[in-house]
Motif scaffolding. Structure first.
Motif, short mmCIF file in Angstrom:
data_model
loop_
_atom_site.label_atom_id
_atom_site.label_comp_id
_atom_site.label_asym_id
_atom_site.label_seq_id
_atom_site.Cartn_x
_atom_site.Cartn_y
_atom_site.Cartn_z
N GLU A 190 32.15 -57.15 9.82
CA GLU A 190 31.85 -58.58 9.88
C GLU A 190 33.14 -59.40 9.91
N GLU A 191 34.11 -59.00 9.11
CA GLU A 191 35.39 -59.72 9.08
C GLU A 191 36.11 -59.61 10.43
N VAL A 192 36.15 -58.41 11.01
CA VAL A 192 36.80 -58.23 12.31
C VAL A 192 36.09 -59.07 13.37
N LEU A 193 34.78 -59.01 13.39
CA LEU A 193 34.02 -59.74 14.41
C LEU A 193 34.16 -61.25 14.25
N ASP A 194 34.30 -61.72 13.01
CA ASP A 194 34.48 -63.16 12.79
C ASP A 194 35.75 -63.68 13.44
N HIS A 195 36.75 -62.82 13.58
CA HIS A 195 38.04 -63.24 14.15
C HIS A 195 38.19 -62.88 15.63
N ALA A 196 37.21 -62.20 16.18
CA ALA A 196 37.29 -61.80 17.59
C ALA A 196 37.05 -63.01 18.49
N ASP A 232 29.09 -47.54 12.64
CA ASP A 232 29.03 -48.61 11.65
C ASP A 232 28.37 -48.14 10.37
N GLY A 233 29.08 -48.36 9.27
CA GLY A 233 28.60 -47.91 7.97
C GLY A 233 29.03 -46.50 7.64
N VAL A 234 29.58 -45.78 8.61
CA VAL A 234 30.06 -44.41 8.40
C VAL A 234 31.58 -44.39 8.53
N LEU A 235 32.09 -44.89 9.65
CA LEU A 235 33.53 -44.93 9.87
C LEU A 235 34.11 -46.30 9.55
N ASN A 236 33.33 -47.11 8.89
CA ASN A 236 33.79 -48.40 8.38
C ASN A 236 32.81 -48.87 7.32
N LYS A 237 33.24 -49.87 6.58
CA LYS A 237 32.33 -50.57 5.68
C LYS A 237 31.83 -51.78 6.45
N LEU A 238 30.56 -52.10 6.29
CA LEU A 238 29.98 -53.16 7.10
C LEU A 238 30.65 -54.51 6.88
N ASP A 239 31.14 -54.78 5.67
CA ASP A 239 31.83 -56.05 5.46
C ASP A 239 33.13 -56.11 6.26
N HIS A 240 33.77 -54.96 6.49
CA HIS A 240 34.97 -54.91 7.33
C HIS A 240 34.62 -55.29 8.77
#
Length: 161
Positions: free
Chosen positions: A22-28, A12-20
Motif C-alpha cells: 500500500e505504501e509503495v502504491l501510494d507513491h507510484a 502479495d502477502g507472501v513476498l511482502n507485507k500488505l502495508d508495504h
C-alpha cells in the motif's frame, strides 16, 4: 527421474507485507506498463525473497506463479521482477489466467500437463481461490507477517516428503 518440485507462488502477502504494498502504491506516479513494472520491483521485500530462495536452495524447487500478477506481466517480466529482488532460482512458468481466480483449478491443470512433477507446495496468504485446497500441500502465510522462517521450514518439509 522426476522433474524438480514446484512452488505455486502468490506474491502479495507472501513476498511482502500488505502495508508495504500500500505504501509503495501510494507513491507510484507512472501508470504506464513500464512504470507498473518498476513499481512491482519495489513491492517485493528482500527478506521474504531471501526466504523463498532458502526453500529453492534446499529443495531444488522451481517457481510457478499463481499470483494475480500473472495477469499483468509476461513470464519474462515476472522473472525480471524476481531477479531485481535478488532471487536466483528458476521461475519456470505461470498458471493460465482466466477471469475467475480459481487458483486450485489452474494449478491442477498445470500439474496435469507436467506429469513429471510429483512434489509441489502452495505458498499463499489466503485460501480464496483454493476451494479444493485439500488436494494441495499448502503453507498459509499470514499477510501481516509475510513468509516466515516457520513457513519456510514447513514448505521444505512438504517438498522433501
Amino acid at each position: 527421474m522426476s522433474d524438480p518440485p514446484v512452488i505455486f507462488l502468490d506474491n502479495d502477502g507472501v513476498l511482502n507485507k500488505l502495508d508495504h504494498v500500500e505504501e509503495v502504491l501510494d507513491h507510484a506516479k507512472d501508470r504506464s506498463h513500464a512504470g507498473v513494472l518498476a513499481t512491482a520491483k519495489l513491492c517485493l521485500q528482500k527478506e521474504f525473497v531471501d526466504r523463498l530462495q532458502r526453500i529453492v536452495n534446499t529443495t531444488g524447487a522451481e517457481v510457478v506463479v499463481v499470483s494475480s500478477w500473472r495477469r499483468a506481466f509476461s513470464l519474462e517480466e515476472l522473472r525480471e521482477i524476481y531477479i531485481a529482488c535478488g532471487f536466483t532460482g528458476v521461475v519456470r512458468d505461470k498458471v493460465s489466467h482466466w477471469w475467475s481466480d480459481e487458483r486450485d483449478l489452474r494449478a491442477a491443470e498445470w500439474i496435469d500437463t507436467h506429469p513429471g512433477v510429483t512434489r509441489w507446495v502452495v505458498l499463499d496468504d489466503t485460501r480464496d481461490g483454493w476451494k479444493h485446497h485439500d488436494l494441495f500441500k499448502d503453507v498459509l502465510v499470514a499477510p501481516k507477517d509475510g513468509l516466515t522462517d516457520a513457513d519456510v521450514d514447513l514448505a521444505i518439509r512438504y517438498l522433501s516428503e
